[in-house]
Design a protein around this motif. Structure first.
Motif, PDB file in Angstrom:
ATOM      1  N   ARG A   4       0.803  -1.214   0.000  1.00  0.00           N
ATOM      2  CA  ARG A   4       0.000   0.000   0.000  1.00  0.00           C
ATOM      3  C   ARG A   4       0.838   1.268   0.000  1.00  0.00           C
ATOM      4  N   VAL A   7       2.873   2.815  -5.960  1.00  0.00           N
ATOM      5  CA  VAL A   7       2.021   3.374  -7.008  1.00  0.00           C
ATOM      6  C   VAL A   7       2.291   2.544  -8.251  1.00  0.00           C
ATOM      7  N   ASP A 164     -10.863   2.937   1.289  1.00  0.00           N
ATOM      8  CA  ASP A 164      -9.584   3.041   1.993  1.00  0.00           C
ATOM      9  C   ASP A 164      -9.810   2.991   3.508  1.00  0.00           C
ATOM     10  N   ILE A 187      -4.792  11.298 -11.567  1.00  0.00           N
ATOM     11  CA  ILE A 187      -4.145  10.241 -10.783  1.00  0.00           C
ATOM     12  C   ILE A 187      -3.729  10.728  -9.395  1.00  0.00           C
ATOM     13  N   ARG A 191      -4.839   9.021  -5.940  1.00  0.00           N
ATOM     14  CA  ARG A 191      -3.822   8.524  -5.012  1.00  0.00           C
ATOM     15  C   ARG A 191      -4.051   9.076  -3.613  1.00  0.00           C
ATOM     16  N   ARG A 192      -4.369  10.361  -3.524  1.00  0.00           N
ATOM     17  CA  ARG A 192      -4.643  10.957  -2.218  1.00  0.00           C
ATOM     18  C   ARG A 192      -5.874  10.330  -1.562  1.00  0.00           C
ATOM     19  N   ASP A 196      -4.100   2.629  -5.127  1.00  0.00           N
ATOM     20  CA  ASP A 196      -2.725   2.123  -5.235  1.00  0.00           C
ATOM     21  C   ASP A 196      -2.348   1.721  -6.658  1.00  0.00           C
ATOM     22  N   PHE A 198      -3.449   1.734 -10.820  1.00  0.00           N
ATOM     23  CA  PHE A 198      -4.199   2.556 -11.759  1.00  0.00           C
ATOM     24  C   PHE A 198      -4.193   1.903 -13.141  1.00  0.00           C
ATOM     25  N   ALA A 221       1.490  11.437 -10.120  1.00  0.00           N
ATOM     26  CA  ALA A 221       0.924  10.840  -8.910  1.00  0.00           C
ATOM     27  C   ALA A 221       1.386  11.617  -7.683  1.00  0.00           C
ATOM     28  N   VAL A 224       3.432   9.514  -1.736  1.00  0.00           N
ATOM     29  CA  VAL A 224       2.771   8.443  -0.987  1.00  0.00           C
ATOM     30  C   VAL A 224       2.203   8.994   0.321  1.00  0.00           C
ATOM     31  N   ARG A 230      -4.179   8.987   5.780  1.00  0.00           N
ATOM     32  CA  ARG A 230      -5.191   8.047   5.311  1.00  0.00           C
ATOM     33  C   ARG A 230      -6.347   7.940   6.290  1.00  0.00           C
TER      34      ARG A 230
END
Length: 231
Positions: A4, A7, A164, A187, A191-192, A196, A198, A221, A224, A230
């Protein structure tokens, strides 16, 4: 293997040149890609027909890429063994197409593939909640499946975000994949939100050379997210 904090771009061969699949796979590998996405369609579950185990099996002999196989077919449990024999590394079935989803997920894992479940845009996340500890990945469809080149459905960003959180609460490490209308322009936001992996078809294959396009996606992207971001 992916985690996780990764990308991953998984280009969809649906938008590639079907007359030269072996060459396309070799070019993806040379361009630094690790995954490739196979959209398997039966003309019933979705209104399109593509390829099946024989094509994937022949291409497996020529490629070291991770074969991310997405079954858009009715009653996919009937074909799990055939795709395992063909060389699929990950097998993704649609929740909407499978009556006994847990049984099929377990069979995918038993045959040595990584199990995944796809959800159409309108399908609630609750369908996969109890399966998360068993799943390597959940695929959020951000278009209605069947054809490439469709526009991204905006509410799917919130759906990724909620998935998520669900994965965190389950204590799982299930990957989130997004398929449909993914471009360098969206993207970072995906991602935010927690995605994970695409999938990109026409937005990737329509912009060669592949190495440069891959780098464009990766550069676009977001950094991370840290665990605190998250939550």
């Amino acid at each position: 293997m992916a985690n996780r904090n990764s990308v991953i771009l998984s280009p969809s061969l649906l938008s590639s040149d079907f007359s030269r699949l072996g060459e396309e796979l070799a070019q993806l590998e040379s361009a630094g890609l690790d995954w490739v996405h196979w959209d398997v369609m039966d003309g019933s579950f979705v209104p399109n027909i593509t390829f099946g185990p024989p094509v994937i099996g022949q291409c497996r002999k020529r490629s070291g890429l991770f074969f991310d196989v997405h079954l858009m077919i009715d009653d996919p449990g009937r074909y799990v063994a055939a795709f395992a024999e063909a060389g699929a590394d990950l097998l993704c079935v649609h929740a909407e197409a499978e009556t006994h989803l847990e049984r099929t997920v377990s069979e995918i894992a038993r045959l040595g593939m990584r199990p995944a479940v796809a959800l159409n845009p309108h399908t609630p996340l609750s369908v996969v909640e109890y399966l998360l500890p068993q799943l390597h990945m959940v695929l959020i469809m951000s278009v209605n499946p069947g054809f490439g080149g469709q526009s991204f459905i905006p509410f799917c960003i919130d759906k990724v975000r909620k998935l998520d959180l669900m994965i965190q609460r389950a204590g799982a490490d299930t990957l989130i994949q997004v398929d449909g209308g993914v471009t360098p322009d969206n993207i970072a936001e995906l991602r935010r939100a927690g995605a994970d992996v695409f999938v990109s078809g026409s937005a990737f294959f329509g912009h060669p050379p592949y190495a440069e396009r891959h780098q464009a996606f990766m550069a676009a992207a977001a950094p991370v997210p840290q665990p605190s971001e998250r939550e």
